[in-house]
Design a protein around this motif. Structure first.
Motif, mmCIF file in Angstrom:
data_model
loop_
_atom_site.group_PDB
_atom_site.id
_atom_site.type_symbol
_atom_site.label_atom_id
_atom_site.label_comp_id
_atom_site.label_asym_id
_atom_site.label_seq_id
_atom_site.Cartn_x
_atom_site.Cartn_y
_atom_site.Cartn_z
ATOM 1 N N CYS A 1 0.985 -1.143 -0.013
ATOM 2 C CA CYS A 1 -0.068 0.147 -0.044
ATOM 3 C C CYS A 1 0.839 1.261 0.043
ATOM 4 O O CYS A 1 1.709 1.235 0.915
ATOM 5 C CB CYS A 1 -1.087 0.026 1.208
ATOM 6 S SG CYS A 1 -1.960 -1.555 1.491
ATOM 7 N N GLU B 1 -0.601 7.116 2.519
ATOM 8 C CA GLU B 1 -1.534 6.940 3.676
ATOM 9 C C GLU B 1 -2.865 6.454 3.432
ATOM 10 O O GLU B 1 -3.175 7.015 2.462
ATOM 11 C CB GLU B 1 -1.667 8.295 4.753
ATOM 12 C CG GLU B 1 0.041 8.590 5.220
ATOM 13 C CD GLU B 1 0.527 7.682 6.152
ATOM 14 O OE1 GLU B 1 -0.260 6.808 6.856
ATOM 15 O OE2 GLU B 1 1.822 7.443 6.352
ATOM 16 N N PRO B 2 -3.485 5.654 4.314
ATOM 17 C CA PRO B 2 -4.813 5.333 4.078
ATOM 18 C C PRO B 2 -5.778 6.438 4.142
ATOM 19 O O PRO B 2 -5.443 7.418 4.899
ATOM 20 C CB PRO B 2 -5.268 4.320 5.270
ATOM 21 C CG PRO B 2 -4.027 4.747 6.490
ATOM 22 C CD PRO B 2 -2.930 5.225 5.536
ATOM 23 N N ILE C 1 -9.593 4.751 8.142
ATOM 24 C CA ILE C 1 -9.352 3.654 8.824
ATOM 25 C C ILE C 1 -10.648 3.462 9.677
ATOM 26 O O ILE C 1 -10.916 4.410 10.472
ATOM 27 C CB ILE C 1 -8.070 3.701 9.851
ATOM 28 C CG1 ILE C 1 -6.810 4.060 8.717
ATOM 29 C CG2 ILE C 1 -7.993 2.546 10.617
ATOM 30 C CD1 ILE C 1 -5.642 4.560 9.713
ATOM 31 N N ALA D 1 -8.257 -0.640 6.881
ATOM 32 C CA ALA D 1 -7.867 0.537 6.502
ATOM 33 C C ALA D 1 -7.976 0.592 4.682
ATOM 34 O O ALA D 1 -8.029 -0.455 4.093
ATOM 35 C CB ALA D 1 -6.279 0.905 6.541
ATOM 36 N N ARG D 2 -8.270 1.755 4.365
ATOM 37 C CA ARG D 2 -8.695 1.639 2.836
ATOM 38 C C ARG D 2 -7.831 2.776 2.022
ATOM 39 O O ARG D 2 -7.356 3.945 2.590
ATOM 40 C CB ARG D 2 -10.032 2.175 2.490
ATOM 41 C CG ARG D 2 -11.233 1.084 3.161
ATOM 42 C CD ARG D 2 -12.449 1.401 2.774
ATOM 43 N NE ARG D 2 -13.423 0.569 3.028
ATOM 44 C CZ ARG D 2 -13.962 -0.074 4.115
ATOM 45 N NH1 ARG D 2 -13.627 0.662 5.149
ATOM 46 N NH2 ARG D 2 -14.751 -1.000 4.089
ATOM 47 N N TRP D 3 -7.544 2.367 0.773
ATOM 48 C CA TRP D 3 -6.399 3.187 0.005
ATOM 49 C C TRP D 3 -7.349 3.309 -1.385
ATOM 50 O O TRP D 3 -8.093 2.280 -1.803
ATOM 51 C CB TRP D 3 -5.141 2.512 -0.092
ATOM 52 C CG TRP D 3 -4.240 2.797 0.753
ATOM 53 C CD1 TRP D 3 -3.370 3.694 0.856
ATOM 54 C CD2 TRP D 3 -3.929 1.869 1.925
ATOM 55 N NE1 TRP D 3 -2.549 3.323 1.897
ATOM 56 C CE2 TRP D 3 -3.052 2.424 2.810
ATOM 57 C CE3 TRP D 3 -4.758 0.702 2.607
ATOM 58 C CZ2 TRP D 3 -2.636 1.749 3.839
ATOM 59 C CZ3 TRP D 3 -4.199 0.215 3.827
ATOM 60 C CH2 TRP D 3 -3.017 0.942 4.349
ATOM 61 N N THR E 1 -7.132 -8.357 0.995
ATOM 62 C CA THR E 1 -7.828 -7.326 0.850
ATOM 63 C C THR E 1 -9.271 -7.393 0.298
ATOM 64 O O THR E 1 -9.607 -8.493 0.056
ATOM 65 C CB THR E 1 -7.090 -6.575 -0.787
ATOM 66 O OG1 THR E 1 -7.548 -7.545 -1.565
ATOM 67 C CG2 THR E 1 -5.904 -6.343 -0.626
ATOM 68 N N ALA F 1 -9.854 -2.286 0.708
ATOM 69 C CA ALA F 1 -9.748 -2.252 2.216
ATOM 70 C C ALA F 1 -8.685 -3.392 2.656
ATOM 71 O O ALA F 1 -8.430 -4.505 1.702
ATOM 72 C CB ALA F 1 -11.192 -2.515 2.928
#
Length: 141
Positions: free
Chosen positions: A26, A29-30, A33, A53-55, A92, A103
């Protein structure tokens, strides 16, 4: 495992399954969260809640073999889970409710210094002995 350079280079965080055969790298930063208390996340995590956490999709690179499983959530929208075919750990998932984000379960990073959650959702399903604290946390039922 988080790596950040003090000269301002981009943060890389690497999540792995339990056996290490499937990884998610990843970048940055996410963007979100959260802690989810829904019953399905409890089943997925094997705990009283799940933290993820999501990106943005293009900031997560998956390496290694994986299987996919699609489940329709209580919202009626599908979520696609990618997990290791050897150890079974989910690394994920993408939900149609947030289609532009990937996520990653926070536990897959094995990093106690990972940033804290800012959202706590499905709190109507929260076990009474749990709680998510912090002045910046949004609480949703």
């Amino acid at each position: 495992m988080a790596a950040a350079d003090r000269a301002g280079q981009v943060t890389l965080r690497i999540a792995t399954c339990r056996c290490g055969a499937l990884t998610a790298t990843c970048t940055g930063e996410p963007v979100r969260i959260s802690v989810c208390h829904c019953l399905e996340c409890q089943k997925r995590s094997g705990s009283a809640f799940a933290v993820q956490a999501r990106w943005p999709l293009d900031q997560v690179e998956l390496s290694g073999a994986f299987h996919e499983w699609v489940r329709t959530g209580t919202s009626g929208k599908p979520a696609t889970f990618r997990f290791c075919p050897t150890c079974g750990a989910t690394v994920t998932f993408v939900s149609a409710s947030m289609p532009d984000l990937t996520a990653v379960p926070v536990g897959a990073f094995a990093d106690p210094t990972f940033p804290p959650p800012r959202f706590s959702v499905f709190e109507t399903r929260m076990h009474p002995w749990t709680g998510v604290t912090g002045e910046d946390v949004e609480h949703w039922n």
